[in-house]
Scaffold this active site. Structure first.
Site, mmCIF file in Angstrom:
data_model
loop_
_atom_site.group_PDB
_atom_site.id
_atom_site.type_symbol
_atom_site.label_atom_id
_atom_site.label_comp_id
_atom_site.label_asym_id
_atom_site.label_seq_id
_atom_site.Cartn_x
_atom_site.Cartn_y
_atom_site.Cartn_z
ATOM 1 N N CYS A 6 24.330 31.085 35.390
ATOM 2 C CA CYS A 6 25.752 31.436 35.234
ATOM 3 C C CYS A 6 26.165 31.356 33.764
ATOM 4 C CB CYS A 6 26.609 30.487 36.078
ATOM 5 S SG CYS A 6 28.385 30.682 35.735
ATOM 6 N N VAL A 18 31.392 27.733 39.814
ATOM 7 C CA VAL A 18 30.879 26.878 38.744
ATOM 8 C C VAL A 18 31.244 27.537 37.417
ATOM 9 C CG1 VAL A 18 28.990 25.955 40.125
ATOM 10 C CG2 VAL A 18 28.587 28.003 38.736
HETATM 11 N N1 GSH Z 1 36.735 32.034 35.079
HETATM 12 C C1 GSH Z 1 35.660 31.198 35.539
HETATM 13 C C2 GSH Z 1 35.174 30.336 34.385
HETATM 14 O O1 GSH Z 1 35.397 30.697 33.215
HETATM 15 O O2 GSH Z 1 34.609 29.262 34.648
HETATM 16 C C3 GSH Z 1 34.551 32.069 36.107
HETATM 17 C C4 GSH Z 1 33.424 31.277 36.733
HETATM 18 C C5 GSH Z 1 32.549 32.151 37.637
HETATM 19 O O3 GSH Z 1 32.907 33.275 38.014
HETATM 20 N N2 GSH Z 1 31.374 31.622 38.030
HETATM 21 C C6 GSH Z 1 30.562 32.329 38.968
HETATM 22 C C7 GSH Z 1 30.775 31.741 40.352
HETATM 23 O O4 GSH Z 1 30.864 30.543 40.514
HETATM 24 C C8 GSH Z 1 29.070 32.181 38.677
HETATM 25 S S1 GSH Z 1 28.542 32.954 37.217
HETATM 26 N N3 GSH Z 1 30.812 32.594 41.374
HETATM 27 C C9 GSH Z 1 30.937 32.179 42.731
HETATM 28 C C10 GSH Z 1 31.992 32.956 43.450
HETATM 29 O O5 GSH Z 1 32.716 33.728 42.801
HETATM 30 O O6 GSH Z 1 32.076 32.803 44.657
#
Ligand code: GSH
Length: 249
Positions: free
Chosen positions: A34, A74
């Site tokens: 990630c 995350v």
């Molecule tokens: N805006 C958030 C940040 O800056 O932390 C974005 C975090 C994000 O999108 N993480 C992704 C995630 O956890 C992984 S790269 N995705 C799981 C989901 O959306 O269900």
């Protein structure tokens, strides 16, 4: 493993896996691939602090994830048992305030604002990557145009600063916040020309990125190109990625 002995490449926990018992340490809920969580990891490495990483399978999330991150995403940083903060930039600002060694954000409000503008300006780079990997149907000519404009803006800002990194002689907030996206597009452009960074037009920027790739903090958390490609493969078909391609011994 990091030079401090932090285990980054632990098994990604999935639905049914119990929450590891709290052991008093700062804890990062992470996913090894990630780019957002990588921001938090880079800040933690730069500060040389002790913490543990709990990797999460985001395709089949453990039931307890939403108790650590209301968004079910995350990174999330558990700063004491039951108290977590999330959103990558929020976690990095917190880390920078609480652990004063190796400051990442400037103490000067104007400089801090200018730095945040540069991080914000990278959104089209994130968009291009996310669209290529996850939402190819939404990819348009505009995606590439915005990407190139963002690259241009970054290169101009680098020229104006006239320093090796945005942070000066050493990488700082901007550098570590934007690196995860560049690490990925630098690899991905080799298999997809839509992510190409023109070598002639962006000489200064590419040279900067090569220097950043050599930074001792950045180097501790790189993903080999072929491992990244292998990880991304299942996204094409909506299948489950193999999160555990590089498990620590
Ligand atoms: N805006 C958030 C940040 O800056 O932390 C974005 C975090 C994000 O999108 N993480 C992704 C995630 O956890 C992984 S790269 N995705 C799981 C989901 O959306 O269900």
């Amino acid at each position: 493993m990091s030079t401090r002995g932090i285990k980054f490449n632990t098994k990604h926990l999935r639905k049914g896996d119990p929450l590891p018992p709290y052991n008093g340490k700062l804890r990062l809920y992470n996913m090894r691939y990630c780019p957002f969580a990588q921001r938090t990891v880079l800040a933690l490495i730069a500060k040389n602090i002790d913490y543990e990483v709990v990797n999460i399978n985001l395709f089949d999330k453990p039931e307890w994830l939403t108790s650590k991150s209301a968004f079910g995403k995350v990174p999330s940083l558990e700063i004491k048992e039951g108290l977590s903060i999330y959103e990558s930039l929020v976690t990095v600002e917190y880390i920078d305030e609480v652990y004063p060694q190796r400051p990442l954000l400037s103490k000067d409000p104007v400089q801090r604002a200018l730095d945040k503008i540069i991080v914000e300006a990278c959104t089209p780079i994130q968009n291009l990557y996310i669209k290529l990997i996850r939402f190819p149907k939404t990819f348009t000519e505009d995606t590439v145009t915005a990407y190139n404009k963002a690259l241009q803006f970054l290169q101009e800002q680098l020229k104006i600063r006239g320093t090796r990194f945005f942070g000066g002689a050493e990488p700082g907030f901007v550098d570590y916040m934007i690196w995860p996206w560049f690490e990925r597009v630098l690899s991905y452009q080799k298999i997809d020309s839509r992510a190409k960074i023109d070598a002639e037009k962006f000489k200064l920027l590419l040279n900067y990125l090569q220097n950043l790739k050599q930074d001792p903090v950045v180097k501790q958390y790189l993903i080999e190109e072929d491992v990244l490609f292998k990880f991304l493969e299942p996204y094409k078909t909506g299948g489950e990625p193999n999160y555990d391609l590089m498990l620590d011994a």
